[in-house]
Design a protein around this motif. Structure first.
Motif, PDB file in Angstrom:
ATOM      1  N   GLY A 400      -6.507  -3.608  -5.298  1.00 34.33           N
ATOM      2  CA  GLY A 400      -5.863  -4.021  -4.052  1.00 34.33           C
ATOM      3  C   GLY A 400      -4.353  -4.014  -4.173  1.00 34.33           C
ATOM      4  N   LEU A 401      -3.827  -4.491  -5.300  1.00 38.87           N
ATOM      5  CA  LEU A 401      -2.373  -4.519  -5.512  1.00 38.87           C
ATOM      6  C   LEU A 401      -1.809  -3.101  -5.638  1.00 38.87           C
ATOM      7  N   ILE A 402      -2.571  -2.200  -6.274  1.00 41.64           N
ATOM      8  CA  ILE A 402      -2.117  -0.813  -6.379  1.00 41.64           C
ATOM      9  C   ILE A 402      -2.020  -0.177  -4.994  1.00 41.64           C
ATOM     10  N   SER A 403      -2.975  -0.506  -4.113  1.00 41.60           N
ATOM     11  CA  SER A 403      -2.926   0.051  -2.750  1.00 41.60           C
ATOM     12  C   SER A 403      -1.667  -0.424  -2.016  1.00 41.60           C
ATOM     13  N   MET A 405       1.169  -1.192  -3.500  1.00 40.67           N
ATOM     14  CA  MET A 405       2.283  -0.480  -4.133  1.00 40.67           C
ATOM     15  C   MET A 405       2.401   0.942  -3.574  1.00 40.67           C
ATOM     16  N   ILE A 406       1.243   1.620  -3.383  1.00 37.66           N
ATOM     17  CA  ILE A 406       1.271   2.965  -2.806  1.00 37.66           C
ATOM     18  C   ILE A 406       1.858   2.922  -1.398  1.00 37.66           C
ATOM     19  N   LEU A 407       1.470   1.897  -0.630  1.00 30.99           N
ATOM     20  CA  LEU A 407       1.999   1.745   0.725  1.00 30.99           C
ATOM     21  C   LEU A 407       3.513   1.540   0.699  1.00 30.99           C
ATOM     22  N   ALA A 408       4.003   0.769  -0.282  1.00 29.10           N
ATOM     23  CA  ALA A 408       5.449   0.532  -0.395  1.00 29.10           C
ATOM     24  C   ALA A 408       6.188   1.831  -0.739  1.00 29.10           C
ATOM     25  N   PHE A 409       5.621   2.596  -1.674  1.00 31.58           N
ATOM     26  CA  PHE A 409       6.253   3.868  -2.038  1.00 31.58           C
ATOM     27  C   PHE A 409       6.260   4.837  -0.844  1.00 31.58           C
ATOM     28  N   TYR A 410       5.183   4.787  -0.054  1.00 34.84           N
ATOM     29  CA  TYR A 410       5.084   5.673   1.111  1.00 34.84           C
ATOM     30  C   TYR A 410       6.219   5.412   2.102  1.00 34.84           C
ATOM     31  N   THR A 411       6.589   4.180   2.284  1.00 34.35           N
ATOM     32  CA  THR A 411       7.644   3.863   3.263  1.00 34.35           C
ATOM     33  C   THR A 411       8.972   4.525   2.895  1.00 34.35           C
ATOM     34  N   GLN A 412       9.123   4.897   1.623  1.00 31.91           N
ATOM     35  CA  GLN A 412      10.368   5.530   1.175  1.00 31.91           C
ATOM     36  C   GLN A 412      10.206   7.017   0.875  1.00 31.91           C
ATOM     37  N   SER A 413       9.025   7.557   1.246  1.00 27.96           N
ATOM     38  CA  SER A 413       8.791   8.969   0.951  1.00 27.96           C
ATOM     39  C   SER A 413       9.552   9.863   1.932  1.00 27.96           C
ATOM     40  N   GLU A 414       9.684  11.144   1.576  1.00 24.02           N
ATOM     41  CA  GLU A 414      10.464  12.089   2.378  1.00 24.02           C
ATOM     42  C   GLU A 414       9.787  12.441   3.694  1.00 24.02           C
ATOM     43  N   ILE A 415       8.455  12.272   3.781  1.00 22.79           N
ATOM     44  CA  ILE A 415       7.752  12.690   5.000  1.00 22.79           C
ATOM     45  C   ILE A 415       7.792  11.623   6.098  1.00 22.79           C
ATOM     46  N   VAL A 416       8.228  10.418   5.766  1.00 23.65           N
ATOM     47  CA  VAL A 416       8.193   9.323   6.734  1.00 23.65           C
ATOM     48  C   VAL A 416       9.128   9.534   7.923  1.00 23.65           C
ATOM     49  N   PRO A 417      10.408   9.914   7.719  1.00 24.62           N
ATOM     50  CA  PRO A 417      11.315  10.050   8.874  1.00 24.62           C
ATOM     51  C   PRO A 417      10.823  11.018   9.937  1.00 24.62           C
ATOM     52  N   GLU A 418      10.012  12.006   9.555  1.00 25.24           N
ATOM     53  CA  GLU A 418       9.489  12.968  10.519  1.00 25.24           C
ATOM     54  C   GLU A 418       8.630  12.297  11.582  1.00 25.24           C
ATOM     55  N   PRO A 431       4.589  -6.300   2.574  1.00 31.48           N
ATOM     56  CA  PRO A 431       4.391  -7.741   2.380  1.00 31.48           C
ATOM     57  C   PRO A 431       3.203  -8.293   3.165  1.00 31.48           C
ATOM     58  N   LEU A 432       3.003  -7.792   4.384  1.00 28.70           N
ATOM     59  CA  LEU A 432       1.853  -8.234   5.170  1.00 28.70           C
ATOM     60  C   LEU A 432       0.544  -7.823   4.496  1.00 28.70           C
ATOM     61  N   MET A 433       0.513  -6.565   4.002  1.00 22.67           N
ATOM     62  CA  MET A 433      -0.684  -6.091   3.324  1.00 22.67           C
ATOM     63  C   MET A 433      -0.935  -6.869   2.037  1.00 22.67           C
ATOM     64  N   LEU A 434       0.134  -7.194   1.333  1.00 23.28           N
ATOM     65  CA  LEU A 434       0.019  -7.970   0.096  1.00 23.28           C
ATOM     66  C   LEU A 434      -0.592  -9.337   0.383  1.00 23.28           C
ATOM     67  N   TYR A 435      -0.121  -9.972   1.433  1.00 18.64           N
ATOM     68  CA  TYR A 435      -0.662 -11.284   1.804  1.00 18.64           C
ATOM     69  C   TYR A 435      -2.158 -11.186   2.078  1.00 18.64           C
TER      70      TYR A 435
END
Length: 483
Positions: A400-403, A405-418, A431-435
């Motif tokens: 669950g914690l790894i998921s 972390m993946i979500l956090a990394f995704y927010t900073q990925s290059e494909i997000v601004p598109e 943070p909401l998902m972590l809770y």
């Protein structure tokens, strides 16, 4: 009326088994036990049946171990048997079941003085049973409790009869064949039981099919939405067929479970024969709808069919493999949605879903194991032991914690601004998902959650608030509204 006849100590009470003493059919029960124990033996069934129904029953019964203590007995019939014994009457179990099955049940209940059952040559039902009882006790020399059309020839010769059925046609026929039989309510299922057996509430999991559509922000595309809806229906129908198969193969295991024993087939509220007939109907409907979708969706549906079949017959008993497969089946729903809409899912979405659903699959198994350990039992039908609890807690919580972390990394990925011009809003999602992940694991570790985690989330107001807030964050980020 026959109801007013005085009870006679010299008149034996003969009791049918299938559908009368128990709310199930022992032939189907034993065949399903054989299917679970040795699936390859099913190929021999036509050969055994060709030698006659009685021989068929004997061969099946010899190859299974029936747990008579777990069967769904009818309290009303048991009460009649105990009343007859209290009056000093002979009580006979007269059944078309095999001698092995009948004797097993009679020995467990310890209520019957004698057992009359099918032999290698004679299937003891209908006129065969009537002839056997007439030869033993004579016309009107016995009382009889039955439940089926095949019991009418027996009732015709009984001194007094009871009919366990709520079928109006059968009751009227029984009234014509015997003067005043006593009715015993069958406590059948009905629509509510079928909805529960199909697990329509579990269809909420198939909403994952719409995730690729949402992620690609194509919810306004009517053509794609239609394809996703058809995929949802097809997948749900096939999933219900799988649930029916699982429930029928797990009858003995479910009857030992504190809550699963109330499932329609385990409790005998629905006939097993009806469930067996419903499976191919659901499968054909599912594949019929799938024919209108891209071939890739049909491939995914085929994979789901194969994997769930292997899971039902074998893989569910394999430690760790079972939870990994459950997690994979969740992710497969996303792939099904992608195949139906021809939208390619991102690596981030698949990686996030795999670890999140592995966490939820482990959580479900952890919850089941924890409850059985608390009750001083072992988790029946699974390969997990008491000592596995700490491992499952670590594996599930860590996934669950790894998921997150993946979500956090995704927010900073290059494909997000598109897709999300104002991605600053997405920083609030991890943070909401972590809770939520930490909370559900704390609740299950405290013994406060016994439901399927997905169903728990649907009914839990805090979970709904968290998911609602996450949806708002994604919406604001997609609209480009800078914080």
């Amino acid at each position: 009326m026959a109801e007013d006849l005085p009870l006679c100590a010299d008149v034996p009470l003969c009791v049918d088994l299938d559908g009368t003493l128990v709310r199930t059919d022992m032939l189907y029960e034993t065949v399903l036990l054989l299917a679970r124990r040795s699936p390859t033996s099913l190929f021999q069934l036509p050969l055994w049946l060709a030698k006659g129904k009685a021989e068929f029953k004997r061969r099946v019964a010899e190859r299974v171990e029936l747990d008579a203590s777990s069967l769904p007995y009818r309290p009303d019939v048991i009460a009649l048997v105990e009343e007859a014994r209290g009056e000093g009457r002979q009580v006979v179990l007269a059944t078309a079941a095999s001698a092995t099955v009948a004797r097993n049940i009679a020995d467990h209940l310890d209520l019957f003085d004698d057992v009359i059952s099918s032999t290698d040559d004679v299937n003891l039902s209908g006129h065969h049973k009537a002839d056997a009882l007439l030869e033993r006790y004579g016309e009107g020399g016995f009382d009889y409790i039955g439940n089926h059309w095949e019991d009418l020839p027996v009732m015709r010769h009984a001194r007094r009869a009871w009919l366990v059925s709520d079928n109006g046609h059968l009751r009227r026929a029984a009234a014509r064949s015997h003067a005043g039989p006593t009715w015993i309510e069958a406590e059948g299922g009905g629509l509510r039981s079928w909805i529960r057996a199909l697990r329509a509430h579990q269809w909420v999991k198939n909403i994952l099919i719409f995730v690729p559509l949402l992620a690609a922000q194509e919810v306004g595309n009517l053509s794609l939405v239609t394809m996703a809806v058809l995929a949802f229906i097809a997948y749900s129908l096939l999933a219900s067929a799988v649930y029916l198969v699982n429930d029928m193969l797990d009858l003995t295991v479910d009857r030992r479970h504190r809550s699963k024993r109330n499932r329609p087939f385990a409790a005998g509220k629905l006939p097993i024969s009806h469930g067996i007939m419903a499976v191919p109907v659901l499968v054909m409907l599912s594949w019929g709808i799938a024919a209108f979708l891209p071939v890739q969706f049909m491939i995914v549906l085929g994979v789901y069919t194969v994997v769930t079949t292997l899971y039902s017959f074998w893989l569910k008993q394999q430690v760790v493999v079972d939870v990994m497969l459950l997690a994979g089946l969740y992710t497969l729903r996303i792939l099904a949605g992608a195949a139906a809409t021809q939208i390619e899912p991102s690596f981030w979405l698949l990686a996030f879903s795999m670890f999140l659903f592995l966490s939820l699959a482990v959580l479900k198994r952890y919850s089941e194991l924890r409850v059985t350990v608390t009750e001083g039992k072992e988790l029946s039908g699974r390969g997990y032991l008491r000592a596995d609890l700490p491992v499952l807690l670590t594996l599930g919580g860590g996934s669950g914690l790894i998921s997150v972390m993946i979500l956090a990394f995704y927010t900073q990925s290059e494909i997000v601004p598109e897709h999300y011009p104002a991605r600053q809003w997405l920083w609030l999602v991890p943070p909401l998902m972590l809770y939520w992940v930490v909370r559900i694991w704390m609740k299950v570790n405290r013994g406060e959650m016994h439901d399927d985690p997905v169903l728990f989330a649907v009914k839990d107001w805090q979970s709904l608030v968290v998911f609602g807030c996450m949806g708002v964050m994604f919406g604001l980020a997609a609209m480009g509204l800078k914080p």
